[in-house]
Design an enzyme around this catalytic site. Structure first.
Site, PDB file in Angstrom:
ATOM      1  N   GLY A   6      21.425  62.259  42.890  1.00 36.88           N
ATOM      2  CA  GLY A   6      20.550  62.083  44.047  1.00 36.88           C
ATOM      3  C   GLY A   6      20.819  63.040  45.191  1.00 36.88           C
TER       4      GLY A   6
ATOM      5  N   ILE B 298      10.122  61.230  30.819  1.00 36.53           N
ATOM      6  CA  ILE B 298       8.756  61.757  30.824  1.00 36.53           C
ATOM      7  C   ILE B 298       7.810  60.630  31.172  1.00 36.53           C
ATOM      8  CG2 ILE B 298       6.934  62.716  29.353  1.00 36.53           C
ATOM      9  CD1 ILE B 298       9.143  64.237  27.878  1.00 36.53           C
ATOM     10  N   LEU B 299       6.883  60.907  32.072  1.00 39.12           N
ATOM     11  CA  LEU B 299       5.927  59.889  32.504  1.00 39.12           C
ATOM     12  C   LEU B 299       4.612  60.080  31.755  1.00 39.12           C
ATOM     13  CD1 LEU B 299       6.830  60.165  36.260  1.00 39.12           C
ATOM     14  CD2 LEU B 299       7.312  58.208  34.772  1.00 39.12           C
TER      15      LEU B 299
ATOM     16  N   HIS C 241      12.111  71.221  39.406  1.00 41.75           N
ATOM     17  CA  HIS C 241      12.699  71.677  38.137  1.00 41.75           C
ATOM     18  C   HIS C 241      13.640  72.849  38.430  1.00 41.75           C
ATOM     19  CE1 HIS C 241      13.170  72.247  33.916  1.00 41.75           C
ATOM     20  NE2 HIS C 241      12.994  73.539  34.092  1.00 41.75           N
TER      21      HIS C 241
HETATM   22  C1  GAR Z   1      18.314  68.754  39.871  1.00 45.69           C
HETATM   23  O1  GAR Z   1      18.928  69.989  39.598  1.00 45.69           O
HETATM   24  C2  GAR Z   1      16.891  68.764  39.391  1.00 45.69           C
HETATM   25  O2  GAR Z   1      16.247  69.987  39.552  1.00 45.69           O
HETATM   26  C3  GAR Z   1      17.069  68.432  37.926  1.00 45.69           C
HETATM   27  O3  GAR Z   1      18.024  67.419  37.935  1.00 45.69           O
HETATM   28  C4  GAR Z   1      18.930  67.646  39.007  1.00 45.69           C
HETATM   29  C5  GAR Z   1      19.091  66.364  39.778  1.00 45.69           C
HETATM   30  O4  GAR Z   1      20.098  66.487  40.725  1.00 45.69           O
HETATM   31  N1  GAR Z   1      15.845  68.017  37.311  1.00 45.69           N
HETATM   32  C6  GAR Z   1      15.520  68.355  36.066  1.00 45.69           C
HETATM   33  O5  GAR Z   1      16.241  68.991  35.330  1.00 45.69           O
HETATM   34  C7  GAR Z   1      14.160  67.874  35.616  1.00 45.69           C
HETATM   35  N2  GAR Z   1      13.784  68.491  34.406  1.00 45.69           N
HETATM   36  P1  GAR Z   1      20.231  65.440  41.912  1.00 45.69           P
HETATM   37  O6  GAR Z   1      20.241  64.060  41.261  1.00 45.69           O
HETATM   38  O7  GAR Z   1      21.565  65.764  42.523  1.00 45.69           O
HETATM   39  O8  GAR Z   1      19.089  65.618  42.852  1.00 45.69           O
END
Ligand code: GAR
EC number: 2.1.2.2
Length: 226
Positions: A13, A93-94, A110
């Site tokens: 998060g 995936i939604l 992303h």
């Molecule tokens: C982030 O790097 C985000 O871009 C990635 O998950 C991480 C979450 O980090 N999302 C994906 O890979 C979606 N395909 P966070 O929980 O610290 O925000």
């Protein structure tokens, strides 16, 4: 006037935290009504609770199919009053039911320059491929994974010695800047979708202070406060 927002997470998060910080600073026009996780152990839930924001856990494993999971998510979000949905590291995936329920009101981040390296391993995939530039993308969510119209992208250098973690760290610093900005644009009604293109309505706002970010390219440019 702030737009009611639900943030969906699966893990740490840190992107949620970037939004909580901008909301607390009074620059993000979002009223974060709900933080929802598909995992009970997501650290982002504690970040939300610390700020007094309601949380919910909807475990995907508790539902017999994706449609039932999506229906439970939609119900929880509707109950919160949120009108915009932000996917901040939400690793499910939604389906079309969810996307239709919040049509043109769902943003995802992303950690790669889409359409390159979609999926759940964007950073290591890019590092392994030997790219010289990678970055992050905020896009509207449509029925296909990591596919919808692009709102903003940030590019950073990638080096031969990078693994996914090193490259991912450089990318994450930019994620924390572009995601709150994109959410702010959506919440203030400045985004419109024309085919695959997202138009940003101009506003009389000074550019952001980019010092301390290192080499990067952000387009559209960040605005003051972000
Ligand atoms: C982030 O790097 C985000 O871009 C990635 O998950 C991480 C979450 O980090 N999302 C994906 O890979 C979606 N395909 P966070 O929980 O610290 O925000």
């Amino acid at each position: 006037m702030k737009t009611p927002v639900a943030v969906l997470i699966s893990g740490s998060g840190s992107n949620l935290q970037a939004m909580l910080d901008k909301a607390a600073a009074g620059v993000l026009a979002a009223d974060i009504r709900l933080v929802l996780s598909n995992r009970g152990d997501a650290y982002g839930l504690a970040r939300a609770a610390k700020c007094g924001i309601p949380t919910a856990v909807v475990e995907h494993g508790a539902y017999p199919c994706r449609e039932a999971f999506d229906t439970a998510l939609v119900a929880a979000i509707r109950k919160s009053g949120a009108e915009v949905v932000v996917l901040a590291g939400f690793m499910r995936i939604l389906g079309p039911g969810f996307v239709t329920a919040f049509s043109q009101r769902i943003l995802n981040i992303h950690p790669a320059l889409l359409p390159s390296f979609p999926g759940v391993h964007g950073q290591p995939d890019a590092a392994r491929h030997g790219v010289k530039i990678s970055g992050c993308t905020v896009h509207f969510v449509d029925e296909k994974m990591d596919h919808g119209p692009i709102v903003i992208q940030a590019a950073v250098p990638a080096h031969a010695e990078d693994d996914g973690k090193a490259l991912g760290g450089r990318i994450l610093a930019l994620e924390h800047r572009i995601f709150p900005q994109a959410v702010h644009w959506l919440c203030t009604g400045r985004l419109s979708i024309v085919g695959r293109h997202v138009r940003l309505a101009p506003a009389d706002v000074a550019p952001a202070d980019m010092s301390g970010l290192g080499p990067c390219l952000v387009n559209p440019p960040l605005e003051q406060g972000f």
